[in-house]
Motif scaffolding. Sequence first.
Motif, PDB file in Angstrom:
ATOM      1  N   VAL A 100     -86.875 105.880 -34.843  1.00 26.65           N
ATOM      2  CA  VAL A 100     -85.897 106.139 -35.574  1.00 26.65           C
ATOM      3  C   VAL A 100     -84.746 107.233 -34.992  1.00 26.65           C
ATOM      4  O   VAL A 100     -84.510 108.343 -35.136  1.00 26.65           O
ATOM      5  CB  VAL A 100     -85.101 106.091 -37.355  1.00 26.65           C
ATOM      6  CG1 VAL A 100     -83.862 105.870 -37.577  1.00 26.65           C
ATOM      7  CG2 VAL A 100     -86.379 104.754 -37.904  1.00 26.65           C
ATOM      8  N   ARG A 101     -84.048 106.984 -34.220  1.00 20.64           N
ATOM      9  CA  ARG A 101     -83.516 107.670 -33.404  1.00 20.64           C
ATOM     10  C   ARG A 101     -82.175 107.311 -34.267  1.00 20.64           C
ATOM     11  O   ARG A 101     -81.456 109.059 -33.838  1.00 20.64           O
ATOM     12  CB  ARG A 101     -82.732 107.467 -31.746  1.00 20.64           C
ATOM     13  CG  ARG A 101     -84.522 107.725 -31.258  1.00 20.64           C
ATOM     14  CD  ARG A 101     -84.976 108.679 -31.594  1.00 20.64           C
ATOM     15  NE  ARG A 101     -86.514 109.128 -30.747  1.00 20.64           N
ATOM     16  CZ  ARG A 101     -86.887 109.937 -30.442  1.00 20.64           C
ATOM     17  NH1 ARG A 101     -86.695 111.173 -31.811  1.00 20.64           N
ATOM     18  NH2 ARG A 101     -88.055 110.219 -29.961  1.00 20.64           N
ATOM     19  N   SER A 102     -81.630 106.952 -35.009  1.00 18.68           N
ATOM     20  CA  SER A 102     -80.071 106.302 -34.914  1.00 18.68           C
ATOM     21  C   SER A 102     -80.327 105.125 -36.148  1.00 18.68           C
ATOM     22  O   SER A 102     -80.408 104.264 -36.261  1.00 18.68           O
ATOM     23  CB  SER A 102     -79.160 105.665 -34.014  1.00 18.68           C
ATOM     24  OG  SER A 102     -77.809 105.862 -34.737  1.00 18.68           O
ATOM     25  N   ASP A 103     -80.148 105.362 -37.653  1.00 16.81           N
ATOM     26  CA  ASP A 103     -79.629 104.649 -38.597  1.00 16.81           C
ATOM     27  C   ASP A 103     -78.625 104.378 -39.163  1.00 16.81           C
ATOM     28  O   ASP A 103     -78.122 105.865 -39.959  1.00 16.81           O
ATOM     29  CB  ASP A 103     -80.537 104.902 -39.664  1.00 16.81           C
ATOM     30  CG  ASP A 103     -80.880 103.652 -40.660  1.00 16.81           C
ATOM     31  OD1 ASP A 103     -79.671 103.614 -40.773  1.00 16.81           O
ATOM     32  OD2 ASP A 103     -81.516 102.925 -41.008  1.00 16.81           O
ATOM     33  N   SER A 117     -74.589 109.370 -36.245  1.00 16.11           N
ATOM     34  CA  SER A 117     -74.076 109.848 -37.403  1.00 16.11           C
ATOM     35  C   SER A 117     -72.856 110.725 -37.734  1.00 16.11           C
ATOM     36  O   SER A 117     -72.346 110.522 -39.008  1.00 16.11           O
ATOM     37  CB  SER A 117     -75.428 111.199 -37.495  1.00 16.11           C
ATOM     38  OG  SER A 117     -76.619 110.417 -37.754  1.00 16.11           O
ATOM     39  N   GLU A 118     -72.786 111.435 -36.461  1.00 15.95           N
ATOM     40  CA  GLU A 118     -70.585 112.116 -37.174  1.00 15.95           C
ATOM     41  C   GLU A 118     -69.938 111.229 -36.974  1.00 15.95           C
ATOM     42  O   GLU A 118     -69.096 111.121 -38.248  1.00 15.95           O
ATOM     43  CB  GLU A 118     -70.558 112.863 -35.556  1.00 15.95           C
ATOM     44  CG  GLU A 118     -69.933 113.860 -35.154  1.00 15.95           C
ATOM     45  CD  GLU A 118     -68.986 114.447 -34.909  1.00 15.95           C
ATOM     46  OE1 GLU A 118     -67.957 114.070 -33.522  1.00 15.95           O
ATOM     47  OE2 GLU A 118     -69.517 115.328 -34.152  1.00 15.95           O
ATOM     48  N   ARG A 119     -70.165 110.191 -36.525  1.00 19.58           N
ATOM     49  CA  ARG A 119     -69.503 108.510 -36.622  1.00 19.58           C
ATOM     50  C   ARG A 119     -69.291 108.034 -37.879  1.00 19.58           C
ATOM     51  O   ARG A 119     -67.906 107.648 -39.001  1.00 19.58           O
ATOM     52  CB  ARG A 119     -69.345 107.776 -35.728  1.00 19.58           C
ATOM     53  CG  ARG A 119     -68.509 108.556 -34.127  1.00 19.58           C
ATOM     54  CD  ARG A 119     -68.618 107.344 -33.524  1.00 19.58           C
ATOM     55  NE  ARG A 119     -69.781 106.919 -33.034  1.00 19.58           N
ATOM     56  CZ  ARG A 119     -69.940 105.204 -33.359  1.00 19.58           C
ATOM     57  NH1 ARG A 119     -69.548 104.554 -33.876  1.00 19.58           N
ATOM     58  NH2 ARG A 119     -70.413 104.999 -32.692  1.00 19.58           N
ATOM     59  N   ALA A 120     -70.270 108.074 -38.524  1.00 21.23           N
ATOM     60  CA  ALA A 120     -71.078 107.263 -39.611  1.00 21.23           C
ATOM     61  C   ALA A 120     -69.846 107.958 -40.713  1.00 21.23           C
ATOM     62  O   ALA A 120     -69.498 107.342 -41.647  1.00 21.23           O
ATOM     63  CB  ALA A 120     -71.960 107.126 -40.838  1.00 21.23           C
ATOM     64  N   ALA A 121     -69.812 109.583 -40.649  1.00 24.67           N
ATOM     65  CA  ALA A 121     -69.309 110.267 -41.860  1.00 24.67           C
ATOM     66  C   ALA A 121     -68.052 110.302 -41.957  1.00 24.67           C
ATOM     67  O   ALA A 121     -67.652 110.386 -42.637  1.00 24.67           O
ATOM     68  CB  ALA A 121     -70.300 112.363 -41.583  1.00 24.67           C
ATOM     69  N   ALA A 122     -67.315 109.532 -40.491  1.00 25.34           N
ATOM     70  CA  ALA A 122     -65.599 109.887 -40.686  1.00 25.34           C
ATOM     71  C   ALA A 122     -66.107 108.219 -41.075  1.00 25.34           C
ATOM     72  O   ALA A 122     -65.051 108.186 -41.847  1.00 25.34           O
ATOM     73  CB  ALA A 122     -65.951 109.645 -38.542  1.00 25.34           C
ATOM     74  N   VAL A 123     -66.716 107.036 -40.989  1.00 24.73           N
ATOM     75  CA  VAL A 123     -66.477 105.614 -41.582  1.00 24.73           C
ATOM     76  C   VAL A 123     -66.893 106.041 -43.197  1.00 24.73           C
ATOM     77  O   VAL A 123     -65.661 105.669 -44.075  1.00 24.73           O
ATOM     78  CB  VAL A 123     -67.359 105.369 -41.495  1.00 24.73           C
ATOM     79  CG1 VAL A 123     -67.127 104.132 -41.503  1.00 24.73           C
ATOM     80  CG2 VAL A 123     -66.859 104.687 -40.064  1.00 24.73           C
ATOM     81  N   ALA A 124     -67.422 107.226 -43.745  1.00 26.37           N
ATOM     82  CA  ALA A 124     -67.607 107.476 -45.171  1.00 26.37           C
ATOM     83  C   ALA A 124     -66.411 108.467 -45.732  1.00 26.37           C
ATOM     84  O   ALA A 124     -66.078 107.657 -46.602  1.00 26.37           O
ATOM     85  CB  ALA A 124     -68.729 108.462 -45.603  1.00 26.37           C
ATOM     86  N   ARG A 125     -65.774 108.612 -44.188  1.00 24.35           N
ATOM     87  CA  ARG A 125     -64.019 109.444 -45.707  1.00 24.35           C
ATOM     88  C   ARG A 125     -63.166 108.534 -45.951  1.00 24.35           C
ATOM     89  O   ARG A 125     -62.590 108.828 -46.546  1.00 24.35           O
ATOM     90  CB  ARG A 125     -64.112 111.075 -44.408  1.00 24.35           C
ATOM     91  CG  ARG A 125     -65.031 111.951 -44.281  1.00 24.35           C
ATOM     92  CD  ARG A 125     -64.349 112.889 -43.374  1.00 24.35           C
ATOM     93  NE  ARG A 125     -63.858 112.757 -42.325  1.00 24.35           N
ATOM     94  CZ  ARG A 125     -64.634 113.026 -41.709  1.00 24.35           C
ATOM     95  NH1 ARG A 125     -65.829 113.835 -41.891  1.00 24.35           N
ATOM     96  NH2 ARG A 125     -64.696 112.407 -40.016  1.00 24.35           N
ATOM     97  N   GLU A 126     -63.188 107.556 -44.868  1.00 30.13           N
ATOM     98  CA  GLU A 126     -62.371 106.392 -44.591  1.00 30.13           C
ATOM     99  C   GLU A 126     -62.536 105.605 -46.109  1.00 30.13           C
ATOM    100  O   GLU A 126     -62.064 104.985 -47.193  1.00 30.13           O
ATOM    101  CB  GLU A 126     -62.161 105.556 -43.595  1.00 30.13           C
ATOM    102  CG  GLU A 126     -61.509 106.015 -42.730  1.00 30.13           C
ATOM    103  CD  GLU A 126     -60.489 106.704 -42.657  1.00 30.13           C
ATOM    104  OE1 GLU A 126     -59.371 106.748 -43.628  1.00 30.13           O
ATOM    105  OE2 GLU A 126     -59.503 106.998 -41.817  1.00 30.13           O
TER     106      GLU A 126
END
Length: 322
Positions: free
Chosen positions: A76-79, A40-49
């Motif tokens: 669900v543990r990660s989506d 989820s933290e990495r998805a937020a970084a992609v969202a910033r890009e």
Amino acid sequence: MTQNMYVGSDFSALAAARTPQQFFAAVTLTYQNILASQPSERAAAVAREVARNEPDLVALQEADIVRTGAPPATDVRSDQLKALLAALDRLGRHYEAVAIVPEDDVEAPSTLGFDVRLSVRNVILARVSPSRHVKVSNLQVQTYAVQHVLQSPVGSITSRNGWASVDATVDGRTFRFVTTHLEPLPPFAVQRAQAQDLVASAADTDLPVVFAGDFNTAANDPQNPTYPTYQFLIDSGFTDAWRAAHPGDPGFTCCQAPDLRNPVSALSLRIDLVLFRGDFEVRNIHLVGNEQSDRTPSGLWPSDHAGVVATLRVPKARLSAS
């Protein structure tokens, strides 16, 4: 934009297992590695890009779901897709998933008392904006006829790959946008057969065409055994947007360390590509997620892949889609 989001494991432990017991222990380790990668933290970084660049269309690979529980696992543990869209909404940038390619959906017991299930997905996102409308139509999703079969201590596993496309109209101009994630493992004849299928099916149109995805073919290295796949795509009439704009620049997009904690970028291959057929003009193309400033608060790279953002001027289509 194209971005492999990376599930959080390279699955090397599973590949090394030789007995069922080793395999189940490897499932546990793989699951723990995925959670440690902070999806989820990495998805937020992609969202910033995505928010910074505001692409009209985004091709995602490995936008996966991880579930646990008794078979079939449903907790669900990660989506990563859900996390990405939520992060974009928080940033005031709204996108919708207009195409989803269901790929591998595999489940196995762990040593933790529950199964672990991984659902692999490729996705096309379209921008939702009052000031710039992206209209999509003619959704197509297909699975390749040729697939790779993996052998494990608990039986054979078929690695499923495919493609999705939409006909996109932006500022009154229409083109076909296609995403795929070609097979990465040898024998590379499987990968080349998938590329041939892609050209024969997804590109079967009179519209201008853009391919954006993780092609797993080393476009920067003619000596690499995967390079013939790249050459086939170029010989099929496609132009490499990166090469057109940055001749001589390797433009590496893969790969960081499996745990994403390598202090210095380890990118050494260019396998994430934007290819086009038609009279497009490449106005800009650049990498994202490859700088130290792009790392997450936990010090992780957003993905083991850099993303690629291309700004293309779309030609006026003179013929209708077939």
